[in-house]
Structure formats: C-alpha cells, structure tokens
Design a protein around this motif. Sequence first.
Motif, PDB file in Angstrom:
ATOM      1  N   SER A  42       0.886  -1.249   0.185  1.00 53.51           N
ATOM      2  CA  SER A  42       0.093   0.061  -0.009  1.00 53.51           C
ATOM      3  C   SER A  42       0.779   1.287   0.043  1.00 53.51           C
ATOM      4  N   LEU A  43       2.047   1.326   0.506  1.00 46.37           N
ATOM      5  CA  LEU A  43       2.849   2.398   0.689  1.00 46.37           C
ATOM      6  C   LEU A  43       3.432   2.810  -0.624  1.00 46.37           C
ATOM      7  N   ALA A  44       3.293   1.838  -1.737  1.00 47.39           N
ATOM      8  CA  ALA A  44       3.850   2.081  -3.022  1.00 47.39           C
ATOM      9  C   ALA A  44       3.061   3.190  -3.563  1.00 47.39           C
ATOM     10  N   PHE A  45       1.865   3.446  -3.352  1.00 50.45           N
ATOM     11  CA  PHE A  45       0.907   4.617  -3.993  1.00 50.45           C
ATOM     12  C   PHE A  45       1.276   5.666  -3.214  1.00 50.45           C
ATOM     13  N   VAL A  46       1.712   5.664  -2.037  1.00 48.69           N
ATOM     14  CA  VAL A  46       2.180   6.914  -1.264  1.00 48.69           C
ATOM     15  C   VAL A  46       3.539   7.466  -2.120  1.00 48.69           C
ATOM     16  N   MET A  47       4.215   6.492  -2.283  1.00 53.23           N
ATOM     17  CA  MET A  47       5.593   6.905  -2.946  1.00 53.23           C
ATOM     18  C   MET A  47       5.464   7.211  -4.330  1.00 53.23           C
ATOM     19  N   LEU A  48       4.714   6.630  -5.043  1.00 52.13           N
ATOM     20  CA  LEU A  48       4.391   7.123  -6.300  1.00 52.13           C
ATOM     21  C   LEU A  48       3.849   8.562  -6.475  1.00 52.13           C
ATOM     22  N   GLY A  49       2.941   8.906  -5.432  1.00 54.08           N
ATOM     23  CA  GLY A  49       2.434  10.235  -5.392  1.00 54.08           C
ATOM     24  C   GLY A  49       3.371  11.363  -5.110  1.00 54.08           C
ATOM     25  N   ALA A  50       4.481  10.926  -4.170  1.00 54.18           N
ATOM     26  CA  ALA A  50       5.450  11.769  -3.721  1.00 54.18           C
ATOM     27  C   ALA A  50       6.525  12.028  -4.830  1.00 54.18           C
ATOM     28  N   ILE A  51       6.554  10.781  -5.704  1.00 56.46           N
ATOM     29  CA  ILE A  51       7.577  11.153  -6.937  1.00 56.46           C
ATOM     30  C   ILE A  51       6.863  12.141  -7.869  1.00 56.46           C
TER      31      ILE A  51
END
Length: 140
Positions: A42-51
């Motif tokens: 689930s944190l992959a979506f957070v990281m993609l948003g941050a990128i």
Amino acid sequence: MMKNMIILIAGVIFGIGLILSGMTNPSKVIGFLNIMGNWDPSLAFVMLGAILVGVFGFRKAEKTNTTLFNEPIHLPEKTHITKELIIGSFIFGAGWALAGFCPGPAIVALGAGYREAIIFVVTMLLGMLIHDNFYEKLKK
C-alpha cells in the motif's frame, strides 16, 4: 507573518498526509519493506504520489531557482554517484528498514508522542552530529 502562516499550513497538511498514509506507523513501513515476507504494497501508492509531486516541484525549482516567496533555492551541486552516496544510501535504507522511520515521518511521529520516534530522532541527531564533527574531519 503571512509567509510563516503559509509555511505552517503547508507543514500541517504534509504531517496530516504522512499520518493518513501510514508513513508514521513503523509496522506499516516495515511491512512494505518486507518483500520476502508478509508484504504490504500500500505504501507504493504513497511513494508514487510523492515522486509525481517531486518531479513537478524539482522541474519548477530548476527553472526558477526561487521559492514562491522569491527566496533562492539551493539545489545540490553534485549530480554524480559517489562511494559516500552509496554508503549513505545503504545506511539510510538499513535504518529505515530496522526502525520503520525516515526523518520526515519520524518528526511527525515525535510530535504525536510515539516513544519509538523519540529514540529514532535522538539517534538520528546523534548520527548527524558524528558525521558533522568526526567524519568530515577524518575525510580531510
């Protein structure tokens, strides 16, 4: 005064985003980093948003070299990969995997009263102190 209010509001929004995304929860972060066990993607979506936000932010910063308040932006001058960068990245990643915190979310968690965050932030500051006072002198 207005500038400080805007900065405060941006910081609060960022902190709330870190809390809502789970980045201040060490077990959630460790679950994301545990790709060989019970992986939590689930944190992959957070990281993609941050990128995504970061790409646009850095492009604007490179073009303007000033903040929204017309102050200079100091971007890193080094753009090549060095031994120090690789070692530092490994230490950062190992610390993140072991503790479940990276600096930003750790400071938010500290403000929320997490005991683990106190330990992490104190040792992070100690590591910075050691780097600034000993490593740089040894390197010279």
